[in-house]
Design a protein around this motif. Structure first.
Motif, short mmCIF file in Angstrom:
data_model
loop_
_atom_site.label_atom_id
_atom_site.label_comp_id
_atom_site.label_asym_id
_atom_site.label_seq_id
_atom_site.Cartn_x
_atom_site.Cartn_y
_atom_site.Cartn_z
N ARG A 43 0.84 -1.20 0.00
CA ARG A 43 0.00 0.00 0.00
C ARG A 43 0.87 1.25 0.00
O ARG A 43 0.56 2.24 -0.67
CB ARG A 43 -0.90 -0.01 1.23
N VAL A 44 1.98 1.20 0.74
CA VAL A 44 2.89 2.35 0.78
C VAL A 44 3.45 2.64 -0.61
O VAL A 44 3.53 3.79 -1.05
CB VAL A 44 4.03 2.08 1.78
N ALA A 45 3.83 1.57 -1.34
CA ALA A 45 4.38 1.76 -2.68
C ALA A 45 3.33 2.38 -3.60
O ALA A 45 3.64 3.25 -4.42
CB ALA A 45 4.86 0.42 -3.24
N ARG A 46 2.09 1.92 -3.48
CA ARG A 46 1.02 2.48 -4.33
C ARG A 46 0.78 3.95 -4.01
O ARG A 46 0.56 4.77 -4.90
CB ARG A 46 -0.27 1.67 -4.16
N GLU A 47 0.80 4.30 -2.72
CA GLU A 47 0.58 5.70 -2.32
C GLU A 47 1.73 6.59 -2.81
O GLU A 47 1.50 7.73 -3.27
CB GLU A 47 0.45 5.79 -0.80
N ILE A 48 2.97 6.05 -2.72
CA ILE A 48 4.12 6.82 -3.22
C ILE A 48 4.01 7.00 -4.72
O ILE A 48 4.28 8.07 -5.27
CB ILE A 48 5.44 6.12 -2.84
N GLY A 49 3.55 5.95 -5.42
CA GLY A 49 3.38 6.04 -6.87
C GLY A 49 2.35 7.10 -7.24
O GLY A 49 2.55 7.87 -8.19
N ALA A 50 1.25 7.14 -6.49
CA ALA A 50 0.21 8.14 -6.76
C ALA A 50 0.72 9.56 -6.48
O ALA A 50 0.44 10.51 -7.23
CB ALA A 50 -1.01 7.84 -5.91
N LEU A 51 1.53 9.67 -5.41
CA LEU A 51 2.08 10.98 -5.06
C LEU A 51 3.07 11.47 -6.13
O LEU A 51 3.04 12.64 -6.54
CB LEU A 51 2.77 10.90 -3.71
N VAL A 52 3.91 10.56 -6.60
CA VAL A 52 4.87 10.93 -7.65
C VAL A 52 4.15 11.33 -8.93
O VAL A 52 4.53 12.29 -9.61
CB VAL A 52 5.85 9.76 -7.92
N ALA A 53 3.09 10.61 -9.27
CA ALA A 53 2.31 10.93 -10.46
C ALA A 53 1.69 12.32 -10.34
O ALA A 53 1.64 13.09 -11.32
CB ALA A 53 1.22 9.88 -10.69
N GLU A 54 1.23 12.67 -9.15
CA GLU A 54 0.64 14.01 -8.93
C GLU A 54 1.71 15.09 -9.06
O GLU A 54 1.47 16.15 -9.64
CB GLU A 54 0.01 14.06 -7.54
N ILE A 55 2.92 14.79 -8.53
CA ILE A 55 4.02 15.75 -8.64
C ILE A 55 4.38 15.97 -10.11
O ILE A 55 4.60 17.10 -10.55
CB ILE A 55 5.25 15.26 -7.84
N ASP A 56 4.42 14.87 -10.88
CA ASP A 56 4.75 14.99 -12.30
C ASP A 56 3.71 15.82 -13.04
O ASP A 56 4.04 16.63 -13.92
CB ASP A 56 4.85 13.59 -12.92
N ALA A 57 2.42 15.59 -12.69
CA ALA A 57 1.35 16.34 -13.36
C ALA A 57 1.44 17.83 -13.04
O ALA A 57 1.26 18.68 -13.92
CB ALA A 57 -0.01 15.78 -12.92
N LEU A 58 1.74 18.15 -11.77
CA LEU A 58 1.88 19.56 -11.39
C LEU A 58 3.08 20.21 -12.09
O LEU A 58 3.02 21.36 -12.52
CB LEU A 58 2.03 19.68 -9.88
N ALA A 59 4.17 19.45 -12.19
CA ALA A 59 5.36 19.98 -12.86
C ALA A 59 5.07 20.28 -14.33
O ALA A 59 5.50 21.30 -14.87
CB ALA A 59 6.52 18.99 -12.73
N ALA A 60 4.34 19.35 -14.98
CA ALA A 60 4.00 19.56 -16.39
C ALA A 60 3.08 20.77 -16.55
O ALA A 60 3.22 21.56 -17.49
CB ALA A 60 3.33 18.31 -16.94
N GLU A 61 2.13 20.92 -15.61
CA GLU A 61 1.22 22.07 -15.67
C GLU A 61 1.97 23.37 -15.49
O GLU A 61 1.75 24.35 -16.22
CB GLU A 61 0.14 21.93 -14.60
N ASN A 62 2.90 23.41 -14.53
CA ASN A 62 3.68 24.63 -14.30
C ASN A 62 4.55 24.96 -15.49
O ASN A 62 4.71 26.13 -15.87
CB ASN A 62 4.55 24.46 -13.05
#
Length: 211
Positions: free
Chosen positions: A24-43
């Motif tokens: 579960r921790v790995a999945r949550e980290i994966g979701a968090l990294v994906a959100e960071i990538d999306a925000l970086a692309a938006e910025n």
């Protein structure tokens, strides 16, 4: 810490951990990294869009300051006071701005500026807020400085300058009542011009008694 960047190599480590892990921790980290990538692309997209708009803007820094006043409903006098310029300078610059961006007038210029994100309304300001006309702003400026001469208009001929000065003294059109303003035609560097000044009520009464 707010605003702190995560190093790229650290993000890569988290991506690898999330891809290999099944907890579960790995999945949550994966979701968090994906959100960071999306925000970086938006910025990155926002920065590119802002840079493109800046490059496509035909106006200089001072023009943008004046245009911001148009967006926020400033009249010519208010803009002149804000940037420390003369009324005539702001009036001339506004007209040049309208020509350069293809605007028909103040409201159209405000809409163009906001659409292209060259300027935005201040908090609580309505886009295209009604502003006083140039004549209204000029009369308000004269009233605010009684007895001080100010340029009203540059004319095509001495006769038209003289006629306008007579109209102002007689209170015709927006200049009433009669003798509220004194006016005279002058020629400055070969250019016929009309100057006017506001005559306070007390002085008008004294002049009448003197008559």
């Amino acid at each position: 810490m707010a605003g702190r960047r995560i190093p790229a190599d650290r993000l890569n480590e988290l991506r690898t951990f999330a891809a290999k892990g099944s907890t579960r921790v790995a999945r949550e980290i994966g979701a968090l990294v994906a959100e960071i990538d999306a925000l970086a692309a938006e910025n990155a997209g926002l920065r590119q869009g802002a840079e493109a708009r800046r490059k496509s803007c035909p106006l200089g820094p001072l023009d943008l300051v004046v245009l911001a006043g148009v967006v926020n409903g400033e009249n010519l006098i208010e803009t002149a006071e804000r940037i420390g310029a003369r009324y005539e300078q702001v009036k001339s610059r506004r007209r040049a701005i309208y020509r350069r961006i293809g605007a028909r007038g103040a409201s159209h210029a405000a809409a163009i500026a906001v659409h292209n994100r060259w300027a935005k309304p201040a908090d609580g300001a309505a886009l295209g807020a009604p502003e006083r006309t140039d004549d209204e702003a000029l009369r308000a400026s004269l009233v605010a400085s009684p007895g001080e001469w100010a340029l009203v208009k540059e004319s095509n001929s001495r006769s038209s300058a003289g006629q306008l000065a007579r109209n102002i003294r007689a209170g015709r059109g927006p200049w009433g009542p009669p003798y509220t303003y004194d006016a005279e035609a002058r020629t400055v560097h070969g250019q016929p011009q009309v100057y006017a000044r506001y005559v306070p009520a007390a002085r008008r009464a004294a002049d009448k008694r003197g008559d």
